[in-house]
Design an enzyme around this catalytic site. Sequence first.
Site, PDB file in Angstrom:
ATOM      1  N   ASP A  36      -0.070  -4.171  -3.592  1.00  0.00           N
ATOM      2  CA  ASP A  36       0.362  -3.393  -4.714  1.00  0.00           C
ATOM      3  C   ASP A  36       1.752  -3.165  -4.872  1.00  0.00           C
ATOM      4  O   ASP A  36       2.428  -1.998  -4.051  1.00  0.00           O
ATOM      5  CB  ASP A  36      -0.558  -2.315  -5.057  1.00  0.00           C
ATOM      6  CG  ASP A  36      -0.576  -1.549  -6.330  1.00  0.00           C
ATOM      7  OD1 ASP A  36       0.542  -1.673  -6.984  1.00  0.00           O
ATOM      8  OD2 ASP A  36      -1.419  -1.046  -6.656  1.00  0.00           O
ATOM      9  N   GLU A  90     -13.203   9.569  -5.316  1.00  0.00           N
ATOM     10  CA  GLU A  90     -13.238   9.828  -3.759  1.00  0.00           C
ATOM     11  C   GLU A  90     -12.745  11.053  -3.489  1.00  0.00           C
ATOM     12  O   GLU A  90     -12.875  11.478  -2.319  1.00  0.00           O
ATOM     13  CB  GLU A  90     -12.117   8.761  -3.121  1.00  0.00           C
ATOM     14  CG  GLU A  90     -12.560   7.249  -3.477  1.00  0.00           C
ATOM     15  CD  GLU A  90     -11.429   6.253  -2.925  1.00  0.00           C
ATOM     16  OE1 GLU A  90     -10.367   6.724  -2.393  1.00  0.00           O
ATOM     17  OE2 GLU A  90     -11.721   5.204  -2.960  1.00  0.00           O
ATOM     18  N   GLU A 118      -1.407   8.738   0.477  1.00  0.00           N
ATOM     19  CA  GLU A 118      -1.839   7.970  -0.805  1.00  0.00           C
ATOM     20  C   GLU A 118      -3.568   8.172  -1.007  1.00  0.00           C
ATOM     21  O   GLU A 118      -4.172   7.573  -0.530  1.00  0.00           O
ATOM     22  CB  GLU A 118      -1.446   6.563  -0.551  1.00  0.00           C
ATOM     23  CG  GLU A 118      -1.630   5.735  -1.895  1.00  0.00           C
ATOM     24  CD  GLU A 118      -2.966   5.053  -2.301  1.00  0.00           C
ATOM     25  OE1 GLU A 118      -3.586   6.084  -2.763  1.00  0.00           O
ATOM     26  OE2 GLU A 118      -3.413   4.117  -1.985  1.00  0.00           O
ATOM     27  N   HIS A 155      -3.607  -2.071  -8.751  1.00  0.00           N
ATOM     28  CA  HIS A 155      -5.103  -2.077  -8.016  1.00  0.00           C
ATOM     29  C   HIS A 155      -5.766  -1.020  -8.614  1.00  0.00           C
ATOM     30  O   HIS A 155      -7.368  -0.963  -8.400  1.00  0.00           O
ATOM     31  CB  HIS A 155      -5.114  -2.074  -6.445  1.00  0.00           C
ATOM     32  CG  HIS A 155      -5.189  -0.760  -5.846  1.00  0.00           C
ATOM     33  ND1 HIS A 155      -3.639  -0.192  -5.674  1.00  0.00           N
ATOM     34  CD2 HIS A 155      -5.786  -0.029  -5.174  1.00  0.00           C
ATOM     35  CE1 HIS A 155      -3.921   1.027  -4.775  1.00  0.00           C
ATOM     36  NE2 HIS A 155      -5.442   0.857  -4.664  1.00  0.00           N
TER      37      HIS A 155
END
Length: 615
Positions: A260, A380, A371, A537
């Site tokens: 990415d 998440e 990240e 992504h």
Amino acid sequence: MAKNGTEYEPTFTDDDDEESEELQDWNDWNAKEEEEEEGPDFLCFFCDSRYSSCDDLFDHCSSTHHFDFRAIRKALGLNFYGSFKLINFVRSQVVENRCWSCGLTCQSNQDLQNHLHETVNFKDMTPLCFGEDEEGEDDYTAVVDKEELMSDLRHFEEICIDHDIHVEKIAMDFDTSYESGKSNVASSSNGYSNNEGSPGKVTINGMESGEHVESAGRKTKENKLRAYIPNHGSKDVKNINDDYFGAYSSFGIHREMISDKVRMDAYRQAILKNPSLLKSAVVMDVGCGTGILSLFAAQAGASKVIAVEASEKMAAVATQIAKDNGLLWSKSPGDGTNQGTGVIEVVQGMVEELDKSRLIQPHSVDVLVSEWMGYCLLYETMLSSVLFARDQWLKPGGAILPDTATIFVAGFGRGATSLPFWENVYGFNMSCVGKELFEGASKIPFVDSVDDHGLVTSAAVLQSFDLVTMKPDEVDFTANVELEPNLGGAAGSLTDLKSETTWCFGVVLWFETGFTSRFCKEMPAVLSTSPYTPKTHWLQTILTFKEPIAVTSGKSNIDESAAVGTEACPAVRIPLRISIARASQHRNIDISLETAGVDPHGRKRNWPVQIFNLG
């Protein structure tokens, strides 16, 4: 909820000081509500009756409409989120003249009121309102933490758009009854600690640390963790974490992330182009994966990089990569001296467990990099782990990369759906497939790429986060925005070019993270997942309306007898109320979408609330 049908009375275990502080917050909140809201402002779910208190409202709903909120809430063991879903579910059924209990559709609201009946078995309606997990158990727990509830009330205030009844006030008024009946009960597991009495272990650079911390003080840590991690069953959290970190053991997903370019360019620029920040700094990389960001930090001149990775496999991989590049830090077992020239130390374990190793001093990190972003930014729920690391390990005044995050929202048109594809398949009309897909899309969120030409409204900022100052419970939020038609890029969606009317089929969410000049003084950077920028992504998150809304940029001749949002009376504004919160299923998020339309003369129409689960 309680398993095997056992009912548990919600109780609390706050310490005296914490309890006093929370009671003060509670009283302040009630006082604020009393100041702002006067008179009978609680509207019945089923009829036009209004009441000045939740108790009166609940008594009325129970005696007149056979809806006993207290009994249902107790029988199902619902916490705040469960109550929130129950009330919104009932509201959505009443709007469609459907019985919330048995599902029968009536001809009118009066027929519905005449039909309403007692619910014999509350369990029968649980899957309908909330859904069940794979084992057939309801997701919600009967244990309600007062601090969590207060946080929830703050973030879900005035949850019902343009409705006179406020969900959070119902939950709050109902839960005040707990004040007089508190008793002590053992704290439930937060799912991040080992079995009681078992020492925690952290692996450093592929070797197990010999220093352990026993269970003493575990309760104190659990209280701290609760602010970062919602209260889930330990077994469920462990299973979900095992699956989650197991998924990140696949090299395919790491190749996708490293490939990415937007992602990598932003981080590389922030780390390598800001020497005053990274030179001789102690850096912590939360969720290092292959260790690429740690490698950047070492390349930028960091004196030490602590690369934290929960996946055992990926921690071993990161260790090997750092070693192969001559950047792995190692010490002699005998004297603890550094044997190599490397600066990267790979720690296998969750960041919430690092204190068990006693190898990292609190507030000893200069730069925290991670990240952590998921779909729709918050999927998440890794942000909670980053905030935990910030509060435990970052020095006062230390840097966080990235240090800001923003969620945006815009409306999309027909061109961003699959409808045009199915209308002409090699000359054949297959639009019935597109219509069925559209109906299904209104029930679940989709992660896909949306071209900027498919947007039919302006974009608006939904929520902004400052990672330096935000509190852990601010991960959950409710925000109001208003979208206005922007038909410049929607020519393919126009149904009436003269009046510039088109259809808005739903909303798109995306995010940006900023490496701002607060820390990146030489060269700030931005990572954007916008439809207007190169694809990443993360793509975008799509929430589809139950029915499309006609919008216009200024149609004057409208049929005032027609419903707002139809072609005869298009809307000129779309007010939205969107709530995003960590779901009962660990690492998932719940998204509540409330939509309205306003015509050129100010008439407003509301649509039933939609609740999506991203997981």
